[in-house]
Design a protein around this motif. Structure first.
Motif, PDB file in Angstrom:
ATOM      1  N   CYS A 188      48.360  85.812 -18.302  1.00  0.00           N
ATOM      2  CA  CYS A 188      47.935  86.457 -17.044  1.00  0.00           C
ATOM      3  C   CYS A 188      47.558  85.448 -15.973  1.00  0.00           C
ATOM      4  CB  CYS A 188      46.775  87.406 -17.313  1.00  0.00           C
ATOM      5  SG  CYS A 188      45.252  86.579 -17.871  1.00  0.00           S
ATOM      6  N   GLY A 192      43.066  87.801 -16.063  1.00  0.00           N
ATOM      7  CA  GLY A 192      42.450  88.780 -16.953  1.00  0.00           C
ATOM      8  C   GLY A 192      43.191  90.093 -17.020  1.00  0.00           C
ATOM      9  N   ARG A 193      44.176  90.295 -16.150  1.00  0.00           N
ATOM     10  CA  ARG A 193      44.941  91.533 -16.132  1.00  0.00           C
ATOM     11  C   ARG A 193      46.421  91.198 -15.972  1.00  0.00           C
ATOM     12  NH1 ARG A 193      41.786  95.929 -15.736  1.00  0.00           N
ATOM     13  NH2 ARG A 193      43.549  97.271 -15.152  1.00  0.00           N
ATOM     14  N   CYS A 236      47.650 103.010 -16.978  1.00  0.00           N
ATOM     15  CA  CYS A 236      46.798 102.080 -16.224  1.00  0.00           C
ATOM     16  C   CYS A 236      45.842 102.805 -15.283  1.00  0.00           C
ATOM     17  CB  CYS A 236      47.658 101.100 -15.436  1.00  0.00           C
ATOM     18  SG  CYS A 236      48.714 101.892 -14.175  1.00  0.00           S
ATOM     19  N   ARG A 242      46.923  96.340 -16.216  1.00  0.00           N
ATOM     20  CA  ARG A 242      46.111  96.633 -17.403  1.00  0.00           C
ATOM     21  C   ARG A 242      45.461  95.345 -17.877  1.00  0.00           C
ATOM     22  NH1 ARG A 242      49.905  99.723 -21.576  1.00  0.00           N
ATOM     23  NH2 ARG A 242      47.887  99.909 -22.629  1.00  0.00           N
ATOM     24  N   GLU A 243      44.436  95.530 -18.690  1.00  0.00           N
ATOM     25  CA  GLU A 243      43.761  94.358 -19.259  1.00  0.00           C
ATOM     26  C   GLU A 243      44.757  93.525 -20.042  1.00  0.00           C
ATOM     27  OE1 GLU A 243      39.656  94.453 -21.225  1.00  0.00           O
ATOM     28  OE2 GLU A 243      40.991  94.273 -22.963  1.00  0.00           O
ATOM     29  N   CYS A 244      44.727  92.228 -19.852  1.00  0.00           N
ATOM     30  CA  CYS A 244      45.641  91.323 -20.541  1.00  0.00           C
ATOM     31  C   CYS A 244      45.424  91.420 -22.044  1.00  0.00           C
ATOM     32  CB  CYS A 244      45.418  89.893 -20.055  1.00  0.00           C
ATOM     33  SG  CYS A 244      46.409  88.658 -20.923  1.00  0.00           S
ATOM     34  N   GLU A 245      46.504  91.661 -22.770  1.00  0.00           N
ATOM     35  CA  GLU A 245      46.389  91.800 -24.221  1.00  0.00           C
ATOM     36  C   GLU A 245      46.137  90.464 -24.906  1.00  0.00           C
ATOM     37  OE1 GLU A 245      49.837  93.735 -25.685  1.00  0.00           O
ATOM     38  OE2 GLU A 245      49.471  95.611 -24.599  1.00  0.00           O
ATOM     39  N   ARG A 248      42.418  89.527 -23.621  1.00  0.00           N
ATOM     40  CA  ARG A 248      41.547  90.704 -23.639  1.00  0.00           C
ATOM     41  C   ARG A 248      40.610  90.727 -22.433  1.00  0.00           C
ATOM     42  NH1 ARG A 248      39.960  89.904 -29.987  1.00  0.00           N
ATOM     43  NH2 ARG A 248      42.088  90.012 -30.804  1.00  0.00           N
ATOM     44  N   GLY A 249      41.149  90.294 -21.325  1.00  0.00           N
ATOM     45  CA  GLY A 249      40.400  90.336 -20.082  1.00  0.00           C
ATOM     46  C   GLY A 249      39.433  89.190 -19.879  1.00  0.00           C
ATOM     47  N   ARG A 251      40.183  86.000 -19.426  1.00  0.00           N
ATOM     48  CA  ARG A 251      40.800  85.036 -18.522  1.00  0.00           C
ATOM     49  C   ARG A 251      41.026  83.652 -19.126  1.00  0.00           C
ATOM     50  NH1 ARG A 251      38.256  86.110 -12.482  1.00  0.00           N
ATOM     51  NH2 ARG A 251      38.469  88.391 -12.529  1.00  0.00           N
TER      52      ARG A 251
END
Length: 380
Positions: A188, A192-193, A236, A242-245, A248-249, A251
């Protein structure tokens, strides 16, 4: 009814608007493989890759001297008595009972005409080895210890482990000390997304009810999308992202080297030539009368065994194990065994025709190539 123009009709201001993150340089809908630049160079682990390992890490040269020749066992009473007819029939009955399509009539009514005994030697060499590989790993950074650069990382074969007992396979994963550092998430770009893959980052998608027209039958405005032709993306919630897999957000990612230690038993068998007709593969699952066994750090081939083919196999396999396993792993223990495996060929007649089956091993396993009473089963 006229089709409405403009307005968001309860959707957020981003509804139907392309997400500015989507299509940004370096962004993609799916997590990408971490670039090599994400990982530092750690002395002793230069070939380590992300997720795919870095190849085997060669062990240090052994310091234990080679063993001397191993004398063959002295022949004693190595003959195994032939099984009785009752045992032969009992073994076949047990085998037939395990087969849903086999009828027991040949077991009950068949007449045993003769039993032939074939005893064969099996030589087995086992090498219990330890191998070590490394791979770069990562996990979302949530405040874990960051220790890269504090001091040199220990070399792979200097790291203590918790080995199992000899000839018990095991795998252990160890985080290598002084290799952990924090990097921006590559998936990301540290935001984070990531873009929503369901709506391609738009926050909305074509209405399933009106197929994007905004109207239903008789020119009635579609109530599902309120005439817009698009509806909010549930994946979303209309945000387009969406939250980065991967992170997990969070960053950031903690990147480090994992050491993968494997203990495994490498085994090779040799079965002396035998004329019973039983396939050698059948003997892999049974045991026999143990005539000889020796285990130590490193073995020397058996010498002087009465069956010359067994001694030759021992010399060949010991040499092969050293060549195959000592380069990329450490041999911790070797074990060689000679067994005498009993094989009985049971000849019998049923309804005027001749048949046979084998009973073999200490477990009295049965092998039948042509059982005379089978039926076809079907599952309704």
């Amino acid at each position: 009814m006229e089709r409405p123009i403009g307005g968001n009709y309860g959707y957020g201001p981003s509804h139907g608007i392309a997400n500015p993150l989507y299509g940004a340089p370096g962004m993609s809908a799916e997590p990408t493989t971490p670039p090599a630049s994400m990982f530092d160079t750690i002395p002793g682990y230069e070939g380590t890759l992300a997720g795919g390992g870095g190849g085997y890490l060669p062990p240090p040269m052994p310091t234990v001297p080679m063993p001397g020749p191993e004398q063959a066992p002295t022949p004693t009473n190595w003959d195994i008595p032939s099984i009785s007819e009752d045992k032969a029939r009992e073994s076949l009955q047990k085998y037939v009972s395990s087969k849903c399509c086999y009828r027991s009539a040949p077991v009950k009514d068949g007449v045993i005409t003769s039993m032939e005994t074939f005893n064969t030697y099996r030589y087995r060499l086992e090498s219990f080895t330890e191998s070590r590989t490394s791979e770069w790993s990562q996990e979302p950074y949530t405040g874990q210890v960051v220790d890269a650069g504090i001091q040199p990382a220990p070399l792979a074969w200097q790291i203590p482990t918790n080995p199992p007992a000899f000839f018990n396979d095991k795998k252990q994963t160890i985080k290598v000390p002084y290799t952990s550092s924090v990097k921006n998430c590559h998936a990301c770009l540290g935001l984070g997304r990531g873009p929503c893959t369901t709506c391609a980052g738009a926050g909305s998608k074509v209405c399933w009810s009106c197929n994007g027209s905004g109207f239903r039958q008789a020119q009635d405005r579609c109530m599902n999308c309120r005439g817009l032709g698009r509806e909010r993306c549930n994946s979303c919630n209309g945000h387009g992202s969406r939250e980065c897999e991967t992170c997990r957000g969070k960053r950031q990612m903690l990147v480090f080297i994992n050491l993968i230690v494997k203990w495994s038993t490498e085994k090779d068998d040799f079965v002396a030539q035998q004329s019973s007709g039983l396939r050698v593969k059948n003997l892999e699952s049974v045991s026999g009368k143990r005539l000889f066994q020796n285990a130590q750090y490193m073995l020397y081939p058996i010498m002087g065994f009465p069956d010359a083919s067994v001694a030759q196999a021992s010399e060949r396999l010991v040499r092969e194990h050293q060549r195959k396993y000592a380069q990329n792993s450490r041999i911790l223990q070797q074990r060689q065994t000679i067994e005498l495996i009993p094989i009985t060929k049971v000849n019998y007649t049923w309804k005027g025709k001749s048949y046979f089956y084998f009973v073999y091993g200490n477990e009295f396993q049965v092998s039948v190539d042509d059982y005379p009473a089978t039926c076809c089963c079907s599952v309704m």
